[in-house]
Design a protein around this motif. Structure first.
Motif, short mmCIF file in Angstrom:
data_model
loop_
_atom_site.label_atom_id
_atom_site.label_comp_id
_atom_site.label_asym_id
_atom_site.label_seq_id
_atom_site.Cartn_x
_atom_site.Cartn_y
_atom_site.Cartn_z
N ILE A 119 -40.83 -39.13 -4.87
CA ILE A 119 -42.20 -39.06 -5.36
C ILE A 119 -42.42 -40.17 -6.39
N SER A 120 -43.61 -40.75 -6.37
CA SER A 120 -43.92 -41.81 -7.33
C SER A 120 -44.46 -41.20 -8.61
N ASP A 121 -44.38 -41.95 -9.71
CA ASP A 121 -44.92 -41.48 -10.98
C ASP A 121 -46.40 -41.16 -10.86
N GLU A 122 -47.13 -41.99 -10.15
CA GLU A 122 -48.58 -41.83 -10.04
C GLU A 122 -48.94 -40.49 -9.39
N VAL A 123 -48.16 -40.08 -8.41
CA VAL A 123 -48.41 -38.81 -7.75
C VAL A 123 -47.89 -37.64 -8.60
N ALA A 124 -46.68 -37.79 -9.14
CA ALA A 124 -46.09 -36.71 -9.93
C ALA A 124 -46.95 -36.34 -11.12
N ASP A 125 -47.61 -37.32 -11.72
CA ASP A 125 -48.42 -37.10 -12.91
C ASP A 125 -49.91 -37.09 -12.62
N GLY A 126 -50.28 -37.14 -11.34
CA GLY A 126 -51.67 -37.27 -10.95
C GLY A 126 -52.44 -35.95 -10.96
N LEU A 127 -53.72 -36.05 -10.69
CA LEU A 127 -54.61 -34.89 -10.73
C LEU A 127 -54.30 -33.87 -9.64
N GLN A 128 -53.70 -34.31 -8.54
CA GLN A 128 -53.40 -33.39 -7.44
C GLN A 128 -52.04 -32.71 -7.60
N SER A 129 -51.28 -33.12 -8.58
CA SER A 129 -49.96 -32.54 -8.79
C SER A 129 -50.07 -31.14 -9.38
N ARG A 130 -49.27 -30.24 -8.85
CA ARG A 130 -49.17 -28.88 -9.37
C ARG A 130 -47.74 -28.58 -9.85
N VAL A 131 -46.99 -29.62 -10.17
CA VAL A 131 -45.59 -29.47 -10.52
C VAL A 131 -45.43 -28.62 -11.78
N LEU A 132 -46.21 -28.89 -12.81
CA LEU A 132 -46.09 -28.10 -14.03
C LEU A 132 -46.69 -26.71 -13.86
N ARG A 133 -47.67 -26.56 -12.99
CA ARG A 133 -48.20 -25.23 -12.69
C ARG A 133 -47.12 -24.38 -12.02
N GLN A 134 -46.32 -24.99 -11.15
CA GLN A 134 -45.19 -24.26 -10.55
C GLN A 134 -44.25 -23.75 -11.63
N VAL A 135 -43.93 -24.62 -12.59
CA VAL A 135 -43.03 -24.21 -13.67
C VAL A 135 -43.62 -23.04 -14.44
N ALA A 136 -44.89 -23.14 -14.77
CA ALA A 136 -45.55 -22.05 -15.51
C ALA A 136 -45.56 -20.76 -14.71
N ASN A 137 -45.84 -20.86 -13.41
CA ASN A 137 -45.87 -19.67 -12.56
C ASN A 137 -44.50 -19.02 -12.42
N GLY A 138 -43.44 -19.79 -12.66
CA GLY A 138 -42.10 -19.24 -12.54
C GLY A 138 -41.86 -18.08 -13.48
N VAL A 139 -42.42 -18.14 -14.69
CA VAL A 139 -42.22 -17.04 -15.64
C VAL A 139 -42.91 -15.78 -15.13
N ALA A 140 -44.14 -15.89 -14.69
CA ALA A 140 -44.89 -14.72 -14.21
C ALA A 140 -44.25 -14.11 -12.97
N VAL A 141 -43.82 -14.95 -12.04
CA VAL A 141 -43.18 -14.45 -10.82
C VAL A 141 -41.89 -13.72 -11.16
N ARG A 142 -41.11 -14.27 -12.05
CA ARG A 142 -39.84 -13.63 -12.40
C ARG A 142 -40.05 -12.36 -13.21
N MET A 143 -41.12 -12.31 -13.97
CA MET A 143 -41.49 -11.05 -14.62
C MET A 143 -41.82 -9.99 -13.57
N ALA A 144 -42.59 -10.37 -12.56
CA ALA A 144 -42.98 -9.43 -11.52
C ALA A 144 -41.78 -8.89 -10.76
N VAL A 145 -40.81 -9.75 -10.46
CA VAL A 145 -39.62 -9.34 -9.73
C VAL A 145 -38.74 -8.43 -10.58
N LEU A 146 -38.53 -8.81 -11.83
CA LEU A 146 -37.72 -7.96 -12.72
C LEU A 146 -38.37 -6.60 -12.91
N GLU A 147 -39.67 -6.58 -13.09
CA GLU A 147 -40.38 -5.31 -13.27
C GLU A 147 -40.28 -4.45 -12.01
N ALA A 148 -40.42 -5.07 -10.83
CA ALA A 148 -40.36 -4.31 -9.58
C ALA A 148 -39.00 -3.69 -9.36
#
Length: 315
Positions: free
Chosen positions: A282-311
């Motif tokens: 991946i290029s820097d321009e794409v990784a850091d661009g407006l269409q990138s959801r890379v950091l959103r994935q990282v943020a979602n990781g906490v919520a998903v793992r909370m859901a799994v642990l709770e379940a």
């Protein structure tokens, strides 16, 4: 007997997304979405696992997965024990099962395990005492179920819950990627309209991993009109020499660049499980661009793992 479920088909452990129903996946995703407000701090969910002990049992290095599981356990009020194999009795030859049993004897209720060997977490689950929970944080090249869930949550947030109208491209080193296998299981189960897979022939698996997928090695053709692109890290630590000629050649032939991304749908999103090899897959321009959801994935990781642990651990 499948160690992942009990006699009534309820989850005892989370070892793989393979075999889970659409209803089970959607229940976890809905709960993860509901927990996003608690994932970033506060005390609103800290009663959920009060008095439970969670151990992150990692035999391989990790940044995102280990940190987010640790935060998830703490956000739910669990007692957290971080286990580092490099400073433990495993360096003296202690067997993995003996390590598990030792920590069980201390009152640990759940183990989040990352391991270099395929099937290692399932093996530990079979050896665990009734009531002990195992969560697979990545084993060999086989499974990474919570990464698959957080990728699906990221996709749902961007594109809605109806996957039947989506075209999703997975590109790169699928052969060595536990993330790819979990993502493909989830996309099929959730009814994704079209799943495309692109990569050099030497980095594509020769088993049933690609069942139901459109497969090709022309990334420009495969990008045409897709709604999401999941780029994969080159797993150089797992591959033998000679599978790719050079990193520069790989980027030329399969790297996701801004020019290539314009071949996708105008509102296409880009995901990557990390860590990223910038300038390779991946290029820097794409990784850091407006269409990138890379950091959103990282943020979602906490919520998903909370859901799994709770379940798995909640009353």
């Amino acid at each position: 007997m499948d160690p992942q479920t009990d006699g009534d088909g309820r989850l005892r452990h989370l070892l793989s997304l393979q075999g889970l129903s659409r209803a089970q996946l959607e229940t976890l995703l809905r709960r993860a979405q509901g927990l996003t407000a608690h994932a970033y701090g506060g005390i609103g969910a800290r009663h959920a696992l009060a008095g439970k002990a969670v151990c992150t049992l990692f035999f391989e290095p990790s940044t995102r997965t280990r940190s987010s599981f640790s935060l998830a356990a703490q956000r739910l009020g669990a007692d957290l024990l971080n286990f580092d194999a490099s400073t433990s009795s495993t360096t003296k030859g202690e067997a993995d099962i003996d390590t598990l049993k030792t920590l069980e004897a201390m009152g640990v209720h759940a183990f989040v395990v990352r391991h270099r060997q395929d099937g290692a977490v399932a093996m530990l689950a079979r050896a665990a005492e009734p009531g002990t929970v195992l969560l697979n944080a990545g084993d060999g090249r086989s499974n990474h179920p919570t990464q698959g869930l957080l990728d699906m949550l990221t996709l749902r947030q961007a594109k809605g819950e109806d996957f039947s109208r989506l075209k999703v491209l997975v590109v790169g080193d699928v052969k060595h990627s536990r993330v790819a296998r979990s993502d493909l299981h989830a996309l099929r189960t959730l009814g994704c309209g079209e799943i495309r897979v692109c990569g050099p022939a030497a980095l594509l698996p020769d088993d049933d991993t690609l069942q139901g997928c459109t497969v090709g090695d022309d990334i420009d053709a495969m990008l045409d009109g897709v709604d999401a692109v999941i780029t994969l890290r080159l797993q150089r630590e797992r591959m033998v020499d000679g599978l790719i000629a050079s990193l520069a050649g790989y980027h030329r032939d399969f790297g996701l660049t801004a020019a290539r991304l314009r071949l996708a749908a105008d509102d296409a999103i880009v995901m990557h499980p990390g860590p990223m090899n910038r300038g390779v897959e991946i290029s820097d321009e794409v990784a850091d661009g407006l269409q990138s959801r890379v950091l959103r994935q990282v943020a979602n990781g906490v919520a998903v793992r909370m859901a799994v642990l709770e379940a798995l651990l909640g009353d």
